[in-house]
Write an enzyme that holds these catalytic residues in place. Sequence first.
Site, short mmCIF file in Angstrom:
data_model
loop_
_atom_site.label_atom_id
_atom_site.label_comp_id
_atom_site.label_asym_id
_atom_site.label_seq_id
_atom_site.Cartn_x
_atom_site.Cartn_y
_atom_site.Cartn_z
N GLY A 102 12.04 -6.61 -4.68
CA GLY A 102 12.95 -7.23 -5.64
C GLY A 102 12.77 -6.61 -7.01
O GLY A 102 11.68 -6.20 -7.38
N GLY A 110 22.23 -7.19 2.19
CA GLY A 110 21.39 -6.33 1.35
C GLY A 110 19.91 -6.48 1.63
O GLY A 110 19.07 -5.94 0.90
N VAL A 143 2.47 -1.69 -3.00
CA VAL A 143 2.22 -2.58 -1.86
C VAL A 143 2.42 -4.03 -2.27
O VAL A 143 1.86 -4.48 -3.27
CB VAL A 143 0.77 -2.43 -1.33
CG1 VAL A 143 0.57 -3.32 -0.11
CG2 VAL A 143 0.44 -1.00 -1.01
N GLY A 152 4.87 -5.79 -3.52
CA GLY A 152 5.64 -6.21 -4.70
C GLY A 152 4.74 -6.78 -5.78
O GLY A 152 3.86 -6.09 -6.30
N ASP A 175 7.44 2.12 7.06
CA ASP A 175 7.21 1.59 5.72
C ASP A 175 5.92 0.76 5.67
O ASP A 175 5.08 0.93 4.79
CB ASP A 175 8.42 0.72 5.31
CG ASP A 175 8.22 0.05 3.97
OD1 ASP A 175 8.50 0.69 2.95
OD2 ASP A 175 7.76 -1.10 3.94
N LYS A 191 2.08 1.42 3.67
CA LYS A 191 1.36 0.42 2.86
C LYS A 191 -0.04 0.20 3.42
O LYS A 191 -1.00 0.01 2.66
CB LYS A 191 2.17 -0.87 2.79
CG LYS A 191 3.43 -0.68 1.94
CD LYS A 191 4.43 -1.79 2.13
CE LYS A 191 5.68 -1.57 1.27
NZ LYS A 191 6.79 -2.45 1.70
#
Lengths: 428, 428
Positions: free
Chosen positions: A302, A187, A132, A134, A201, A205
């Site tokens: 990322g 992207g 969750v 990042g 998604d 989380k």
Amino acid sequence: MSSVSVGILGFGTVGTGVVHLLTEEQEKLQQQSGSHIHIEKILVRDIDKTRKIHFDDNRLTLDPDDILENPKIDIVIEVMGGIEDARNYLYKALKNRKHVVTANKDLMAIYGTELLQVAADHQCDLYYEASVGGAIPILRTLTDGLSADRIQKVMGIVNGTTNYILSKMNRESISYEEVLKEAQALGFAESDPTSDVEGLDAARKMVILSHLAYSVPVTLEDVRIEGITEISQKDIYYSKKLGYTIKLVGISELDDPYIDIRVSPTLLSTKHPLSSVENEYNAVYVYGKSVGETMFYGPGAGELPTAIAVVSDLISVVKNLNLGVNGHHIFLPKNEKKCKSPDSMKNQFFFRMHVLDQPGAFSKITSLLNEHGISLKKIIQEPIPNRHIAEVVIITHTVEEKLFELTYQQLKDLDVVMDVKNFYRVEG
Amino acid sequence: MSSVSVGILGFGTVGTGVVHLLTEEQEKLQQQSGSHIHIEKILVRDIDKTRKIHFDDNRLTLDPDDILENPKIDIVIEVMGGIEDARNYLYKALKNRKHVVTANKDLMAIYGTELLQVAADHQCDLYYEASVGGAIPILRTLTDGLSADRIQKVMGIVNGTTNYILSKMNRESISYEEVLKEAQALGFAESDPTSDVEGLDAARKMVILSHLAYSVPVTLEDVRIEGITEISQKDIYYSKKLGYTIKLVGISELDDPYIDIRVSPTLLSTKHPLSSVENEYNAVYVYGKSVGETMFYGPGAGELPTAIAVVSDLISVVKNLNLGVNGHHIFLPKNEKKCKSPDSMKNQFFFRMHVLDQPGAFSKITSLLNEHGISLKKIIQEPIPNRHIAEVVIITHTVEEKLFELTYQQLKDLDVVMDVKNFYRVEG
């Protein structure tokens, strides 16, 4: 100095970041964890694939058991994604008393409680901070930093793709479809964006966050989910005009003993700390009974941010290993779950409609709302030139959701109303 | 279930919050920590004083040794404030193998390294999350959540009083003196506000943050400190006009291997996440080599938020006690400290001046700046009506601080310049 061996399941984006950190930052990680950390094996799909970073081919494998059944390996890092295979692998790893670090939100949202129980039964660690937000250490914040408080509300902008799309729609007056195409080209969105744009998604989380916030066994079925695909430039235009920003927000509330969890496009007052979270950034807002308002902000995804969360978890596992206290930091749900009945939900709502621009039209609308006891907080009426039509935009005060939905249907039947557009919830 | 006894030094604002939580939230704390937590004694200045919450008089004491030498007490919570007495008491507590939780930033900024060493030598815990940022778990974030990353910059709005004053000056166009008086009347500023408004309080917090961010033994002498007392409404007016907000910001930067720490009024671009932190709220922005930008936001002070940080630390100590691993979570500085030489500092600067409104005046100024190689990022010139004077406001591009200060002095000597006001650093 002791040495610890890890096996990594997956060598994609996050896996690459993890391998990069474990090789480039050896000294720092040794200082932090107290052990030398050695990568024993990495599970890949294709050994010969060209990769961004070099790694000894002899330590790549196609066989998960080279890791899961490998007696040399102390800790398994799961960064392969997917659900069923990942579940089976981690189940096996834990049964073989290997500690686990995973970045897999889909897995933890669905099989989290089960896997945590297996970990506890085998005195193993199971850390999943990267699942969750990042690099935002939000799970630790809930379990440690604010452990003395009673959390009452968690709100999250926890999906970078949808936040990127809505930020761009907000800045540039381009349609959802156009922005999505551009995001895909850059992207920032997957070629099949369904799980992001439909809110799934984010819902996963919110399951993980809600479990830790209230210590209850939440499942995906407990979350009401609505995506962003219907949001138009008009919705954004009028929201701004009324002092709000539309974001895809996950909201998890405790109305003791009941919880309510939903993911939906929400109008946030521009004064709300979450409203200024832009582009691919994530943020989680936590309201505690004693601490009041807090917010935690950072990159939600990322290669390197996610890898930092994974490797910070790994450092914790290695420290626990050196102290002989693995398996003691598992947060299994301790309270019974009671979901709030939809009949008792209340909210403020934003909606807009086209009405005939004629005397008495507006009063027919307000009469209907008034009949149902729905009072209005903000109203805009703007004529549409040359068409004898006006656009009416309304934000209500807090009203029972059920009553609002009924009224919303009845509005459609008024003779002066041409159409009623989607409604959205409003916060603050 | 095991039982743990605590002694509390101090029964002021934070002490009251701690006692409130330990009595009202017993069940929750037991669930979180695995032990029943019992208050054995509280050190007070006056036993008979009327207090906000009731507590058994027989367990109040005037003698610190009733706590520090009490064999029943496992953990000492220090919320009395002050420096020398607090240091002596905690020294004694640790030597007697009592674990310590403290909220005392002044103490930790000055004697932190020494006390952490004493704690490590005696296998004791010493937790101090409440000393920075109230309820924001920022110390844990640096030591655990982001432990795998290399922190490169920490920026903090870590003093609520000055942020309250500047927020109000920004909103309401009132002078510093007037806002300070009002803040004092409302209890947002002390009757002697020196340590807040001169930046000392923020500097102490930056010492603590820098130690954990870079693992170096920072002292208060390493911090360049400037307060907010000279900020005028004109500074705020022109900052806004140029797209900035003036905040008192603590900035700690690593230019490996050198660190630079300062607290000063700083113009933050309104796009910077810290710029929207208002009133008495605190926030700490952390830039990591891998994670990039993160920010942690919450109430910086207050009875209950600070008490939550103290009691969350207490839960960690009790968990460690149950696992037998106290004293293993001490972060002693592991790297050597090298402070950046002032000669090599670079920054952008904001300054304003009054100049004669006559042909060639502006060109004299730009010539002087140009001579020193200082280039300009933003300029405003506004005539002052009926006085043949103009106000000139300049933001420079990045320039060596030393060179800027020299030029700034020379500007004062130009015949067309009537006066040059204070300069401030600019971020972003």
